[in-house]
Design an enzyme around this catalytic site. Structure first.
Site, PDB file in Angstrom:
ATOM      1  N   GLU A  68      -1.974  -9.081   3.913  1.00  0.00           N
ATOM      2  CA  GLU A  68      -2.134  -9.575   5.290  1.00  0.00           C
ATOM      3  C   GLU A  68      -3.595  -9.568   5.744  1.00  0.00           C
ATOM      4  O   GLU A  68      -3.924 -10.193   6.755  1.00  0.00           O
ATOM      5  CB  GLU A  68      -1.271  -8.764   6.260  1.00  0.00           C
ATOM      6  CG  GLU A  68      -1.738  -7.345   6.571  1.00  0.00           C
ATOM      7  CD  GLU A  68      -1.317  -6.314   5.531  1.00  0.00           C
ATOM      8  OE1 GLU A  68      -0.911  -6.709   4.407  1.00  0.00           O
ATOM      9  OE2 GLU A  68      -1.415  -5.107   5.836  1.00  0.00           O
TER      10      GLU A  68
ATOM     11  N   CYS B 224       0.840  -1.206   0.000  1.00  0.00           N
ATOM     12  CA  CYS B 224       0.000   0.000   0.000  1.00  0.00           C
ATOM     13  C   CYS B 224       0.878   1.260   0.000  1.00  0.00           C
ATOM     14  O   CYS B 224       1.487   1.570  -1.008  1.00  0.00           O
ATOM     15  CB  CYS B 224      -0.981  -0.042   1.162  1.00  0.00           C
ATOM     16  SG  CYS B 224      -2.398   1.012   0.884  1.00  0.00           S
TER      17      CYS B 224
ATOM     18  N   HIS C 276      -3.703  -5.020   0.653  1.00  0.00           N
ATOM     19  CA  HIS C 276      -3.075  -5.546   1.871  1.00  0.00           C
ATOM     20  C   HIS C 276      -3.130  -7.072   1.874  1.00  0.00           C
ATOM     21  O   HIS C 276      -4.179  -7.652   2.205  1.00  0.00           O
ATOM     22  CB  HIS C 276      -3.782  -4.981   3.108  1.00  0.00           C
ATOM     23  CG  HIS C 276      -3.477  -3.542   3.363  1.00  0.00           C
ATOM     24  ND1 HIS C 276      -2.462  -3.123   4.186  1.00  0.00           N
ATOM     25  CD2 HIS C 276      -4.040  -2.412   2.857  1.00  0.00           C
ATOM     26  CE1 HIS C 276      -2.403  -1.805   4.198  1.00  0.00           C
ATOM     27  NE2 HIS C 276      -3.349  -1.344   3.386  1.00  0.00           N
TER      28      HIS C 276
HETATM   29  N1  LIG Z   1      -3.331   2.141   3.632  1.00  0.00           N
HETATM   30  C1  LIG Z   1      -2.373   2.972   3.191  1.00  0.00           C
HETATM   31  O1  LIG Z   1      -1.188   2.682   3.305  1.00  0.00           O
HETATM   32  C2  LIG Z   1      -2.828   4.278   2.563  1.00  0.00           C
HETATM   33  C3  LIG Z   1      -1.742   4.950   1.787  1.00  0.00           C
HETATM   34  C4  LIG Z   1      -2.109   6.357   1.351  1.00  0.00           C
HETATM   35  N2  LIG Z   1      -2.222   7.257   2.517  1.00  0.00           N
HETATM   36  C5  LIG Z   1      -3.422   6.322   0.567  1.00  0.00           C
HETATM   37  O2  LIG Z   1      -4.426   6.749   1.089  1.00  0.00           O
HETATM   38  O3  LIG Z   1      -3.453   5.866  -0.577  1.00  0.00           O
END
Ligand SMILES: NC(=O)CC[C@H](N)C(=O)O
EC number: 4.3.2.10
Length: 194
Positions: free
Chosen positions: A175, A79, A173
């Site tokens: 995980e 992410c 994600h």
């Molecule tokens: N879950 C995250 O790592 C978000 C990453 C970034 N702040 C976004 O909103 O895309």
């Protein structure tokens, strides 16, 4: 040994539990020397581009990650961790990313609400599977990037997985993507012979 980079962001403990399925020793670390000697380094998500890069630079971790990248050491960005692999982000236009991939991080241009939160499909390794996403920004790449890319769609197509040699970024994600996340990680470890 898998090293999770501790740079003040991230859902680190759930990520550690997830990664312990794949390696008996998973270290949460802010030690540059550990970043250099780990078998796999994971840049966790859940955070903001500017503060994350400033912390990585302050702590010397950015330099260690750059050395690992240049030496071809496997790095997985999750992410926000994927977004940091690009040149910059609208989330903090004054911060510079690692620039390991050409492109930038932008807001979604569609009218759909953000964050993009929930299950969404990605075609990867010839398999269409649903992964869990939570993000408001997405990467916009220069298409001359000689990388493998898996796309998802949320009002527009966007890169959900990018891999070039031993560098991989995922916008979702793994995980918290149930069995599909486990399979993704297992296949990546096998591809990297870890
Ligand atoms: N879950 C995250 O790592 C978000 C990453 C970034 N702040 C976004 O909103 O895309």
């Amino acid at each position: 040994m898998i090293a999770i980079v501790n740079y003040g962001v991230g859902n680190i403990m759930s990520l550690k539990n997830f990664l312990e399925r794949f390696d008996n020793f998973v270290s949460v670390t802010d030690a540059p020397e550990t970043i250099l000697m780990a078998d796999l380094v994971v840049l966790p998500g859940v955070g903001h581009f500017g503060p994350a890069m400033r912390q990585l630079n302050r702590s010397g971790l950015a330099e260690a990650l750059g050395k690992r990248h240049d030496a071809g050491g496997p790095i997985l960005g999750i992410c926000l961790g994927m977004q940091l692999m690009f040149e910059s982000s609208l989330e903090d236009p004054d911060a510079l990313g690692f620039g390991w991939f050409s492109g930038h991080v932008d807001l979604f241009s569609s009218e759909l609400i953000t964050p993009h939160m929930g299950w969404n499909s990605v075609l990867w390794d010839g398999v269409l599977a649903d992964y869990y996403f939570v993000h408001s920004y997405k990467v916009s790449m220069d298409l001359d990037e000689n990388a493998e890319i898996g796309y998802a769609s949320y009002g527009e197509k966007f890169p959900a997985i990018i891999r070039h040699k031993n560098i991989c970024g995922v916008q979702f994600h793994p995980e918290i993507s149930s069995n599909v996340g486990i399979t993704f990680m297992k296949n990546l470890m096998e591809a990297w012979q870890l």
